[in-house]
Write an enzyme that holds these catalytic residues in place. Structure first.
Site, PDB file in Angstrom:
ATOM      1  N   HIS A 138       0.831  -1.211   0.000  1.00 17.48           N
ATOM      2  CA  HIS A 138       0.000   0.000   0.000  1.00 17.48           C
ATOM      3  C   HIS A 138       0.868   1.264   0.000  1.00 17.48           C
ATOM      4  CE1 HIS A 138      -0.360   0.037   4.683  1.00 17.48           C
ATOM      5  NE2 HIS A 138       0.546   0.916   4.330  1.00 17.48           N
ATOM      6  N   GLU A 143      -5.086   0.382  -0.213  1.00 19.94           N
ATOM      7  CA  GLU A 143      -4.826  -1.030   0.024  1.00 19.94           C
ATOM      8  C   GLU A 143      -4.977  -1.833  -1.273  1.00 19.94           C
ATOM      9  OE1 GLU A 143      -3.658  -1.748   2.811  1.00 19.94           O
ATOM     10  OE2 GLU A 143      -4.653  -0.725   4.467  1.00 19.94           O
TER      11      GLU A 143
HETATM   12  C1  F6R Z   1       1.837   6.855   6.040  1.00 22.43           C
HETATM   13  C2  F6R Z   1       1.402   6.040   4.914  1.00 22.43           C
HETATM   14  C3  F6R Z   1       1.693   4.576   4.835  1.00 22.43           C
HETATM   15  C4  F6R Z   1       3.111   4.194   5.267  1.00 22.43           C
HETATM   16  C5  F6R Z   1       3.305   2.691   5.161  1.00 22.43           C
HETATM   17  C6  F6R Z   1       4.683   2.255   5.622  1.00 22.43           C
HETATM   18  O1  F6R Z   1       1.418   8.191   5.882  1.00 22.43           O
HETATM   19  O2  F6R Z   1       0.777   6.570   4.084  1.00 22.43           O
HETATM   20  O3  F6R Z   1       1.483   4.162   3.503  1.00 22.43           O
HETATM   21  O4  F6R Z   1       4.034   4.860   4.466  1.00 22.43           O
HETATM   22  O5  F6R Z   1       2.342   2.031   5.939  1.00 22.43           O
HETATM   23  O6  F6R Z   1       4.793   2.489   6.993  1.00 22.43           O
HETATM   24  P1  F6R Z   1       6.193   2.354   7.732  1.00 22.43           P
HETATM   25  O7  F6R Z   1       7.081   3.382   7.140  1.00 22.43           O
HETATM   26  O8  F6R Z   1       5.886   2.628   9.177  1.00 22.43           O
HETATM   27  O9  F6R Z   1       6.672   0.955   7.467  1.00 22.43           O
END
Ligand code: F6R
Length: 249
Positions: A138, A143
């Site tokens: 995503h 999603e």
């Molecule tokens: C956050 C967002 C999400 C995150 C993704 C990865 O604003 O839009 O798409 O970028 O869930 O999250 P991390 O970096 O915590 O693994």
């Protein structure tokens, strides 16, 4: 799309901050698209450091974040508003009135989503969009599904996303079930895209998203079709991909 190899998370964060910094130097009134989560934290830390040293000035910039949980107020400690305030906005000189996130407290989803899309349009569109990527591919909260979404919309979070994000809450039960997110089309309309991804746990999805077919079942794969998208990934995230210091896909 270009993929750049970084040695580790720090190297990745410095490289990403360099690209954002160049964007702000070349166009001081840049409209920056921003993300929350763990991936961009090092990038924000580096940008803050350069700002404190006097090497960077955000006074002319505006920002639009990708997403916000629905049903949560801006001053809630779990909101993305709060996250951005603590990890970036509160430590640089972006004028507060030019930092934008969807309003999670607005119950009328259609109204809030069209307001947000209109605000992005009125600002002239996004110059550089920073992204992370979820374990299921995503981007924002778009999603996997049967089609690519268009503008800002309200989504039900996938069980895997609730599971991944519970680390920021007391338990999985406390993670909101819905969010407002920019759509895939909103993201693809950004003039430049910069995605940062690190860690061995993302290696499988990096291989699928950037070396596999473009499919809505892996939303980030659409970035392969963007004319100016850069992915910075560390060695661990690239451990299942056969490539040198950089690759063009
Ligand atoms: C956050 C967002 C999400 C995150 C993704 C990865 O604003 O839009 O798409 O970028 O869930 O999250 P991390 O970096 O915590 O693994």
């Amino acid at each position: 799309m270009k993929i750049i190899r970084a040695k580790n998370y720090d190297d990745l964060s410095r490289k990403a901050a360099n690209i954002i910094s160049a964007q702000v130097i070349i166009k001081p009134d840049s409209v920056l698209g921003l993300a929350t989560g763990s991936s961009p934290l090092g990038t924000y830390r580096q940008l803050i450091e350069w700002y404190r040293k006097g090497d960077l000035d955000f006074a002319g910039t505006s920002t639009f974040n990708l997403d916000e949980y629905r049903g949560i107020r801006a001053d809630d400690g779990q909101s993305y508003h709060y996250f951005m305030q603590r990890n970036f906005f509160g430590q640089v000189n972006i004028p507060a009135e030019r930092t934008h996130l969807p309003n999670g407290a607005e119950p009328d989803a259609a109204r809030e989503c069209s307001r947000y899309d209109e605000a992005i349009r009125a600002a002239g569109g996004i110059d550089l969009q920073l992204l992370g990527m979820g374990h299921n591919g995503h981007i924002g909260f778009n999603e996997p599904g049967e089609y690519f979404s268009k503008g800002t919309h309200c989504v039900d979070l996938a069980p895997s996303t609730i599971e991944a994000n519970k680390r920021f809450f007391e338990s999985a039960d406390d993670v909101p079930r819905q969010a407002y997110t920019m759509g895939i089309q909103t993201i693809m309309l950004s003039r430049k895209i910069l995605l940062v991804v690190s860690g061995e746990d993302k290696a499988e999805i990096v291989r699928k998203a950037f070396f596999g077919p473009v499919t809505p079942y892996v939303p980030a794969s659409i970035l392969q079709l963007h004319g100016d998208a850069v992915v910075i990934a560390d060695n661990a995230a690239l451990s299942l991909c056969d490539m040198g210091p950089e690759a063009v896909v």
